[in-house]
Design an enzyme around this catalytic site. Structure first.
Site, short mmCIF file in Angstrom:
data_model
loop_
_atom_site.label_atom_id
_atom_site.label_comp_id
_atom_site.label_asym_id
_atom_site.label_seq_id
_atom_site.Cartn_x
_atom_site.Cartn_y
_atom_site.Cartn_z
CD GLU A 1 4.71 -11.43 -1.65
OE1 GLU A 1 4.36 -12.09 -0.64
OE2 GLU A 1 5.76 -10.76 -1.69
CB ALA B 1 5.96 -5.15 -5.64
N GLY C 1 7.17 -7.22 -0.98
CA GLY C 1 8.48 -6.67 -1.32
C GLY C 1 9.06 -5.79 -0.21
CD GLU D 1 9.86 -10.57 -1.48
OE1 GLU D 1 9.22 -9.65 -2.01
OE2 GLU D 1 9.99 -11.68 -2.00
N1 CAA Z 1 0.68 -1.34 -4.09
C1 CAA Z 1 0.03 -0.25 -4.53
N2 CAA Z 1 -0.73 0.51 -3.70
C2 CAA Z 1 -0.78 0.15 -2.42
C3 CAA Z 1 -0.11 -0.98 -1.92
C4 CAA Z 1 0.67 -1.75 -2.82
N3 CAA Z 1 1.38 -2.82 -2.44
N4 CAA Z 1 -0.38 -1.10 -0.59
C5 CAA Z 1 -1.19 -0.06 -0.28
N5 CAA Z 1 -1.43 0.70 -1.37
C6 CAA Z 1 -2.26 1.90 -1.48
C7 CAA Z 1 -3.74 1.56 -1.44
O1 CAA Z 1 -4.18 1.17 -2.70
C8 CAA Z 1 -4.32 2.88 -0.98
O2 CAA Z 1 -4.35 3.77 -2.06
P1 CAA Z 1 -5.68 4.63 -2.36
O3 CAA Z 1 -5.80 5.53 -1.16
O4 CAA Z 1 -5.34 5.37 -3.62
O5 CAA Z 1 -6.80 3.69 -2.46
C9 CAA Z 1 -3.26 3.40 0.00
O6 CAA Z 1 -2.06 2.71 -0.33
C10 CAA Z 1 -3.59 3.09 1.45
O7 CAA Z 1 -3.83 1.69 1.56
P2 CAA Z 1 -5.13 1.08 2.27
O8 CAA Z 1 -6.30 2.00 2.11
O9 CAA Z 1 -5.30 -0.32 1.77
O10 CAA Z 1 -4.65 1.11 3.79
P3 CAA Z 1 -5.10 0.15 5.00
O11 CAA Z 1 -4.49 0.75 6.22
O12 CAA Z 1 -6.56 -0.09 4.94
O13 CAA Z 1 -4.40 -1.27 4.68
C11 CAA Z 1 -2.56 -2.70 4.07
C12 CAA Z 1 -3.02 -1.38 4.73
C13 CAA Z 1 -3.03 -3.90 4.89
C14 CAA Z 1 -1.04 -2.66 4.01
C15 CAA Z 1 -3.16 -2.79 2.63
O14 CAA Z 1 -2.89 -1.57 1.96
C16 CAA Z 1 -2.60 -3.91 1.82
O15 CAA Z 1 -3.01 -5.05 2.00
N6 CAA Z 1 -1.68 -3.62 0.87
C17 CAA Z 1 -1.15 -4.58 -0.05
C18 CAA Z 1 -0.13 -5.49 0.62
C19 CAA Z 1 0.39 -6.53 -0.36
O16 CAA Z 1 -0.34 -7.32 -0.89
N7 CAA Z 1 1.71 -6.51 -0.60
C20 CAA Z 1 2.36 -7.42 -1.50
C21 CAA Z 1 2.50 -6.78 -2.86
S1 CAA Z 1 3.09 -7.91 -4.10
C22 CAA Z 1 4.78 -7.96 -3.88
O17 CAA Z 1 5.34 -7.32 -3.02
C23 CAA Z 1 5.52 -8.86 -4.85
C24 CAA Z 1 6.95 -9.13 -4.49
O18 CAA Z 1 7.24 -10.06 -3.77
C25 CAA Z 1 8.01 -8.27 -5.00
#
Ligand code: CAA
Length: 259
Positions: free
Chosen positions: A133, A66, A110, A113
């Site tokens: 999460e 998400a 998400g 999921e």
């Molecule tokens: N939401 C918003 N933006 C996101 C995102 C997310 N879930 N995942 C990645 N991005 C964005 C980053 O902020 C970044 O944007 P900027 O360039 O503007 O800074 C861009 O995508 C590239 O990401 P990274 O620079 O972080 O890329 P990376 O290769 O270094 O890392 C990753 C990749 C490990 C996937 C890392 O991006 C990450 O940990 N993302 C979040 C994963 C996460 O926590 N997901 C769960 C979300 S909560 C949820 O899903 C709730 C639910 O159950 C419904």
């Protein structure tokens, strides 16, 4: 103002393909993207030219979850009263045709999921699955704690959900989270092969087979078997059952009319 579309939609043969296309955010699932995905899925479901659907992302990310930036400032009333997650997130569950998640790269939160809500997951060898999460001070909110646990069992699901550890494609295959792992370069071709095979079959039996498997997650064994039996017997009322069995007896390919 609405941003440009966040998905790409095409039909290849009788297979509808929805590609999540928000590369700068690793296909983070914001409200607009989920709304567009849901609308595309329902349109394919209604379209008689489409028999199976593929949902995919990029080589780097199926979806990284998400959209954290979109939800970070939401208050409790915001998320409760605006049906956050409920709205648009579960449209894929309404689709009667088979939906294949073709997953390359990250399928996190998400994203994992969404893949698990599809009917099967075909994974590229670079796929990574996780429910991270807990790192954000929340828990999975689109069924992850339930579907992951049913798919891979309690210990592994607990480890992944409580520590945010990701699973690579090989481990996901061993754990039965995915149907199969294929080389990244072959992901779409293999997903399309599955879709085309399904498209060559009797539509009513495919839709009912999907329902029968899904019933296994919602009921007892005895009730599930009874449900399956009713569905099995009901298919004898279709023209496609006659055609399928006559074609076998006559040593020819069946020509299903989807009736
Ligand atoms: N939401 C918003 N933006 C996101 C995102 C997310 N879930 N995942 C990645 N991005 C964005 C980053 O902020 C970044 O944007 P900027 O360039 O503007 O800074 C861009 O995508 C590239 O990401 P990274 O620079 O972080 O890329 P990376 O290769 O270094 O890392 C990753 C990749 C490990 C996937 C890392 O991006 C990450 O940990 N993302 C979040 C994963 C996460 O926590 N997901 C769960 C979300 S909560 C949820 O899903 C709730 C639910 O159950 C419904």
């Amino acid at each position: 103002m609405t941003e440009a579309s966040m998905i790409l939609v095409e039909t290849i043969g009788r297979v509808g393909v929805v590609r999540l296309n928000r590369p700068k955010a690793l296909n983070a699932l914001c409200a607009q993207l989920m709304q567009e995905l849901g609308a595309a899925l329902l349109a394919f479901d209604k379209d008689p030219a489409v028999a199976a659907i593929i949902v995919t992302g990029s080589e780097k990310a199926f979806a990284a979850g998400a959209d954290i930036k979109e939800m970070k400032d939401k208050t409790f009333p915001d998320v409760v009263f605006n049906d956050f997650i409920g709205a648009h997130w579960e449209t894929v569950l309404e689709v009667k045709k088979p939906v294949i998640a073709a997953v390359a790269g990250f399928a996190l939160g998400g994203g994992c999921e969404l893949a698990m809500m599809c009917d099967m997951i075909l994974a590229a060898d670079n796929a990574k699955f996780g429910q991270p999460e807990i790192n954000l001070g929340i828990i999975p909110g689109a069924g992850g704690s339930q579907r992951l646990t049913r798919a891979i069992g309690k210990s592994k699901a607990m480890e992944m959900i409580l520590t945010a550890r990701m699973m690579d494609a090989a481990e996901a295959e061993r754990a039965n989270l995915v149907a199969r792992v294929v080389p990244l370069a072959d992901l779409m071709a293999e997903a399309l092969k599955i879709g085309e095979k399904i498209a060559s079959l009797s539509g009513p039996s495919v839709a009912i087979a999907k329902d029968a498997v899904n019933a296994a997650f919602e009921t007892t064994l005895t009730e599930g078997v009874k449900t399956e039996r009713r569905m099995f017997l009901g298919l004898f009322a279709t023209a496609d059952q006659k055609e399928g069995m006559n074609a076998f007896a006559e040593k020819r390919r069946p020509n299903f009319t989807h009736r």
